[in-house]
Write an enzyme that holds these catalytic residues in place. Structure first.
Site, short mmCIF file in Angstrom:
data_model
loop_
_atom_site.label_atom_id
_atom_site.label_comp_id
_atom_site.label_asym_id
_atom_site.label_seq_id
_atom_site.Cartn_x
_atom_site.Cartn_y
_atom_site.Cartn_z
N GLU B 151 0.82 -1.22 0.00
CA GLU B 151 0.00 0.00 0.00
C GLU B 151 0.85 1.27 0.00
O GLU B 151 0.82 2.06 0.95
CB GLU B 151 -0.96 -0.01 1.20
CG GLU B 151 -1.99 -1.12 1.11
CD GLU B 151 -2.94 -1.19 2.31
OE1 GLU B 151 -2.63 -0.58 3.34
OE2 GLU B 151 -3.97 -1.87 2.21
N GLU B 322 -6.61 -7.58 -0.98
CA GLU B 322 -7.20 -7.65 0.36
C GLU B 322 -8.69 -7.35 0.22
O GLU B 322 -9.07 -6.29 -0.24
CB GLU B 322 -6.56 -6.62 1.30
CG GLU B 322 -5.05 -6.77 1.44
CD GLU B 322 -4.42 -5.74 2.38
OE1 GLU B 322 -5.17 -4.96 3.00
OE2 GLU B 322 -3.18 -5.72 2.48
ZN LIG Z 1 -4.09 -3.31 4.08
#
Ligand SMILES: [Zn+2]
Ligand SMILES: [Zn+2]
Ligand SMILES: [Zn+2]
Lengths: 664, 664, 664
Positions: B151, B322
């Site tokens: 991320e 995710e």
């Molecule tokens: Zn995450």
């Protein structure tokens, strides 16, 4: 050679940045300015990096050619000193010149106003560049005036928490108090063991665990304000010596309270201000409905208030140095003006006594921070709507001929920067806003069609028919005497006289120095959250105090004109001196002001919402800020229309000859 | 040996942290993953302190055993590089690697992402650990892909105001502009004397007295974005060399605009993203009623938008890395999902073309920051509801068989990170939000049941039947040419073409490079506070522009399809190129988009609120996000149900075989 | 010599600052105190700069004379140590004693509380001045008690991010965990590679990129709380030795949670607190309508709650050290009290068991920060309204005679500072507020007229008829045992038992240690934005959970008393142990509490809004907080009025003799 010139006793101006455009465009620009009826041009105020591209190496030739070009069209120039934008090399040569925020963080280069007013080194650099400019251009025939710097204090730059400010403050305190014992006593530093043993122990009032002593903070406001005046004075003295016969001025801002403008004006000839009606409406207090209703015209009283404020500060002489021409770039939301308003704002400025209304800017810049700020011309050179409105304005002026002197008002509203600082330092209620209170009082006068003088705390007010004093915690002795001597009607707002010069409660309690005049003693005060108000009965109507209310004990013989529901005096009179013991709602305030205006012998016809009027010389000007068209003839029956019609559209202006004796 | 494997051409995955659990639990975990239908497992991305517990001392054995355990069940592994969480000893060895906030404060260790992308020393350390991992595990048979870091940019870490960033920025500017004179000219630094004499004088655009030059800020966005790409590239090059045949990917986020994802993707094989429908609904813009209505399902278009965005960024290949399994821990308010949604989100991802949907995480962690983040299993090891929904999903997939290729859309929506930066740097109205505008356009397409490609500014769009361009201040030449060459219908939003690459107003004014295509010239723009809007008359209905409106002059022959109440063009057409001169209200936008879709020959049945559809291979998927159950048969009459029923409960999914030619 | 003295077993006090006033005024001040019925005077707590004007040079003479003057009137003195206001010279001698904010900025001198609790050097300085004072005055006959410092933690000073705090925290962690491996394991530092290799690597949990580990933050709360206790202990030990026979106390505050007051109280004799009903109403949570309704009386339960809290903390002994006398200066809005409330607040304090109610301050200060804080007397020396109300209070007390012991309550409410820290560290929903929940429970008891004991987490609760446990993530073993042993009715709120001491989810999930008692297992939790609630059906009525809801699995035999609309247990019972699986709306909570009170055999007549009652000795006190006058006779039928009438005006107090056995 064709010559730009005012056809009357007032002028239209424009702000121009020759350094932004190819030199080849200058002659045509100048020619078109003249053709639009513009006779004055402000230049140079941000050009330091072009005037001194390398340390000590001046390049004034381009400016000389620009002046010559403008002069060639007969345009008169206001030359700005470039000290609001020191170049990078200068900042790098003394990085401690940067202003420091209240968290102790220096604020950097890369926009503007990146200097601390306290910094002696920077003052010397300013003196150097101003001297060089004044030596070179002081006698240039184009130059009629000098502008010092630009918008002192903009972007929150008056209060700087730098090391130099700390040292300067200590010195200033020593001068003011003489001994640290006197300072401890004046501030009441015994409270919380804040006592100092020497001036060198005193820091700036930031970063404290909880609020610092209000006396400490009030003095830091005074000190900081004094630095602005001193900074300005350095430049003025140089220009006076080297450019005799020219006016020196500065361009102030809207509702800007961080320094005492009256002090700065002691060294200047003309007060000028930068008028952005739409941007100001957007960013200053006001409810959403009001902001939406007037989003394309501006608040009906905001411009007038500042005209009257700066006419007072300028001892009768004021300009608008920057007048909004369309959308700006800096408000939260930036709308376009209603067509006609660019002209209206100009005429309104003249009606209030302006010598010059100068539009900002000649041509919209296609680069940098103000790309979205409209000009008289588009970035591609085409005239924008404002250009045509300015042209219309010049024709209006020509048709009116000389306007003569500003009407002398019979009403005074006392405005004090120190009051703003005291109330900011210790508001005692989150909603207490000096500016909102002052402006509410001003509006209540203006809706009655009254002309108003906004005067400073040093003014002699005894000759006015009606004097309004918004909350003024510290009332100087001279003003107290002038109020006592006044034969007119007085309205004194709550909190006036509630503090000494040292920000202490006076020994005889509030209203302290005004106790004899008003015949009341304030024993307690309270502030309210929104919707927590105290009903007031006045004149057989129900009103209220919100935001603020005081418990007042009147002396014998004092008349209680209104009472709160819980039985305390709300509005009292002793002779012609009236005291308002709280923050009245708008209707209550309007009722009180109307009654006093009548008592003072001033005609008081109420104007419809958004209609405003002002006299100058032989004329009465009438402006319609909306929200709707209005027939003005019932309000001005015996008038002759020099400009406009009885029916005024939104944005419309009428100018009347009138023999009816005017009020206000 | 039993083998986990996809029964179809898509896979279900899970995120797993073997280092959090006793090694004795691993085999059972792996077995149960396989039994649930999971075939892919991401591991390792936060494990640096376990992989290198002391400086230079690697401990890879546990990871090797974990890989073997997973491999033993036939699970395929995505191995994450641990560079999002440098251990304390590394930070202490070079403290200046920390990111620095805009106030100049280093942001410390003790959570994650505590590094500055510009820091060369940290890049070297990352190369070292990645190289060691790739050398050790590059050929491990379990590994099918590598994830770089985690991320990028999360927690506001792209813009770092460190000393290394300052030096890097100067270097980058030198490369871009060649000479400082060119930079001064491009930025318009003559304005406010911001001119530089050398690149070494240039600082980062923070801490300035007022806003820095937008060109300065825009370039800092570009520079910072480039650092992310460069940081990523270091790892990719090492992995490519040492782990041939494996995909390399990164997991992006929701509505994240701080760096240009298309640039990073140039080095990667697959775009993946982290899909948290409920958390995202909570923290991103939207009114309270909307957030409450969809609090247990998520916004009906938000997931689809990102699937389409990342499918485009991944040149057709994308995963969800995710996927939310229940309540998360990081939104302002964290609700549980409606039963069935964990399955729905999975099926929707596959419908949009995902190769893998991977759930986060296998088992809820009983410690540290994410204790409240649900998993497929409870902390005590019991399966949570999500476990059962994932199992159901795997059975659904088995029953559907291979899904085939993602449907090719006939509608393109152009999405530009640079546009987001330009509009952030100079919004000119507080409510102007690029993401909200893009998303409004996307939603107006999706409610018509259209499949959409979200494409970047470099994309070739000439083949689409309908192309929408949200506000794109700087339109690159290539895109302008592609739009000009397009035979389809075009909708260009306000502000497009209003700036050059250097963030200047183009010489011919907006829409600049698109002027010929659109046949209009924008002379002025305005932004509105809430409730300050301009009425628009269109197609015999009353609509409005709010937030934004432009004053547009059409050239001869340009058709004005809608006009504002004050008489200015609101919606124009020149051939198939349409221009929308403001921010339309939702109804206006929907009307415009529906008209253009019809013009473009796309079927346009409007779906009921919350019902959404997407085609893949032989199937049409239909999803009901609520708020109510719906009978879908009227909308898809000639269909055969492969999964589900005509009546779809909230959270229900139907999959249809259909021979009806689809739109979009 | 006339002697001030209590006529009964309780006393009225006042806070007095002789150093603020000319010595000539002292005797008259003392005389008038006595005449008003005041018998206790607190002095000295901010006077360091007068007690030690130069480093090492004490000037205690003035204090000695002040003590003698007060003693001359028979007044009893509480002498405050001046350590809340170290003088400037002391700060300059060790600048690192300043508290440091979470951004790393030292907070400076010029107000008060400018010290870091962790600073060993400052502790030594405090010991020095306290020792000097105690040596000089420890045996002075006027002194009956000592106050340590003033309002520990006020102005957010408990959590200090100084270098000394960092070192102290590391040391504290070493003591707590023994080894860094144990700490890593307890905190779960493997998550995100947050593992440490030595205690010296651990920093304070501020300035992290995203939130630090909640275990890390929880321990920093514990450490910081321990420093307050340790700081206090230094002074207590000195005073104990040098001033035997005197009580030692400290003045705590309203809803102040930053340190564990029970810990500090282990070293003190009496808990005192500073009661500002109007200021507290203004600044603490509550909706605007509630704040407006009670703006002149204060919240009907807030004072009572703190009386009960501090009576518990003081093991039965408590005072109000500062009682509001009129408007204060520090709330957002500062209103005046309803006439009669200054007396009411005093009587209510006594009803709850106070030994002394001491008003702040004798005379309003005309200088420094608290100029707007009312006193018993105006700055000009005239008695203000509060003076007369205090006089009335003393007459009331005289007429009542000895009040006797505080009634022993049959209801306990468990209050835990650790719970507040845990819920602050990880609220998991923005609206989750421990204090609001505790206070809602307290109010639901008080509206039933019940007397309540607020008890700490170490208390033995098994003897109570009804025990309420607001959300208490970590339930200590001893409390769990005490709850299990209790024969009374128990109400345990959601989140209780959901964390271990190390802030981990317990192995058996929530309610962890209470699982056996309650017979439920919590598998999931969710939080709601405003208006996102879950309907609950209970007792044939519709209620809701808002803010919070849990998914609960009851074991066999557990009774489900209420269910959510989506079919999950909302309110369960196992034997006498009840669990509330969410945040009930007020009506739901009231319904539950009323049911349980009935079950517990407590009389439960509901009182009208604003009417509150409390028993002490032979008396029942009844207070009317408004908003309207009320006839109380229906609620207390068999009573005899000792003070007041059946009809109670707002602000009215009645005292009844009653033989009716009381509930609560
Ligand atoms: Zn995450
Ligand atoms: Zn300006
Ligand atoms: Zn206090």
């Amino acid at each position: 050679m064709p010559q730009a010139q005012s056809l009357t006793d007032v002028s239209i101006g424009v702000c121009y940045y020759p350094e932004h455009w190819p030199e080849a465009m200058w002659p045509e620009d100048a020619r078109r300015m003249r053709e639009a009826g513009i006779s004055r041009v402000r230049i140079g105020e941000f050009a330091w990096s072009r005037l001194e591209p390398e340390p000590g190496t001046y390049d004034f030739d381009w400016l000389s050619r620009a002046l010559d070009t403008l002069h060639g069209e007969g345009l008169q120039v206001v030359l700005g000193t470039p000290t609001a934008t020191p170049p990078k090399w200068l900042v790098d040569s003394m990085p401690d010149m940067l202003p420091v925020d209240r968290h102790g963080r220096p604020r950097g280069f890369a926009s503007r106003r990146h200097y601390c007013f306290s910094h002696a080194g920077y003052r010397r650099e300013c003196a150097r560049i101003v001297k060089a400019l004044a030596e070179t251009f002081g006698q240039h025939p184009a130059i009629v005036a000098w502008q010092t710097d630009n918008e002192y204090g903009c972007h929150d730059t008056v209060l700087s928490y730098s090391d130099e400010a700390r040292l300067g403050f200590r010195h200033w305190l020593r001068d003011r108090y003489g001994s640290v014992a006197a300072l401890n006593d004046a501030w009441g530093n015994v409270f919380w063991s804040m006592e100092y043993r020497s001036f060198d122990e005193i820091d700036l009032p930031s970063g404290t665990v909880t609020e610092a002593n209000p006396a400490h903070r009030a003095d830091f406001h005074r000190y900081s304000s004094d630095q602005v005046a001193a900074f300005n004075r350095v430049q003025v003295e140089i220009i006076r010596a080297l450019s005799p016969g020219r006016d020196i001025l500065h361009n102030f801002m809207t509702f800007f309270l961080d320094f005492d403008h009256y002090e700065v004006m002691k060294d200047l000839d003309i007060a000028t201000w930068d008028s952005y009606p739409l941007g100001s409406l957007d960013v200053f207090p006001g409810d959403a409905a009001h902001k939406t209703a007037f989003m394309r015209t501006g608040d009906p009283d905001l411009q007038a208030f500042h005209h009257d404020l700066y006419r007072g500060a300028g001892r009768g002489r004021f300009w608008v140095m920057e007048q909004q021409p369309g959308p700006v770039n800096w408000a939260h939301y930036n709308v376009d003006a209603q067509p006609g308003l660019v002209r209206l704002w100009g005429l309104e400025g003249f009606a209030h006594g302006a010598e010059t209304i100068s539009y900002f800017r000649w041509r919209q810049a296609p680069f940098a921070q103000e790309q979205f700020h409209a000009g008289l011309n588009l970035p591609d050179g085409e005239p924008d709507r404002a250009f045509h409105e300015v042209k219309q304005l010049s024709q209006d002026l020509a048709s009116l001929g000389p306007l003569g002197a500003s009407a002398s008002a019979r009403v005074a509203l006392v405005f004090s920067y120190e009051a703003a600082w005291f109330l900011r330092v210790q508001p005692q209620g989150r909603s207490f806003s000096y500016v909102e209170q002052v402006f509410a009082m001003y509006r209540s006068l203006r809706r009655l069609g009254l002309d108003v003088d906004v005067v400073g705390p040093d003014a002699e007010v005894s000759g006015y028919a009606l004097v309004l004093v918004p909350s003024m915690p510290h009332v100087p002795e001279r003003l107290a005497a002038s109020l006592a001597a006044c034969k007119g009607t007085l309205l004194i707002a709550a909190r006036s006289g509630s503090r000494t010069a040292s920000h202490r409660i006076p020994d005889n309690l509030a209203p302290g120095i005004l106790s004899g005049l008003l015949g009341v003693k304030v024993t307690r005060a309270e502030s309210f959250r929104p919707h927590g108000a105290v009903p007031v009965r006045y004149d057989n109507e129900n009103y209220s105090f919100d935001r603020w209310r005081e418990f007042v004990v009147p002396e014998a013989g004092v008349e209680v004109l209104a009472e709160t529901e819980d039985g305390h005096p709300a509005f009292t009179r002793k002779g012609r001196a009236h005291y308002l013991a709280g923050w009245p709602d708008d209707a209550f305030l309007n009722g009180v002001v109307e009654r006093l205006a009548r008592e003072a012998g001033l005609a008081t016809g109420e104007l419809p919402a958004g209609l405003r009027s002002r006299r100058r010389g032989p004329y009465r000007f009438v402006f319609n800020y909306g929200p709707a068209a209005a027939d003005i003839s019932p309000y001005f029956p015996a008038s002759e229309f020099v400009l406009g019609q009885p029916r005024l559209e939104v944005g419309g202006v009428a100018v009347l000859h009138t023999d009816v004796p005017a009020n206000g």
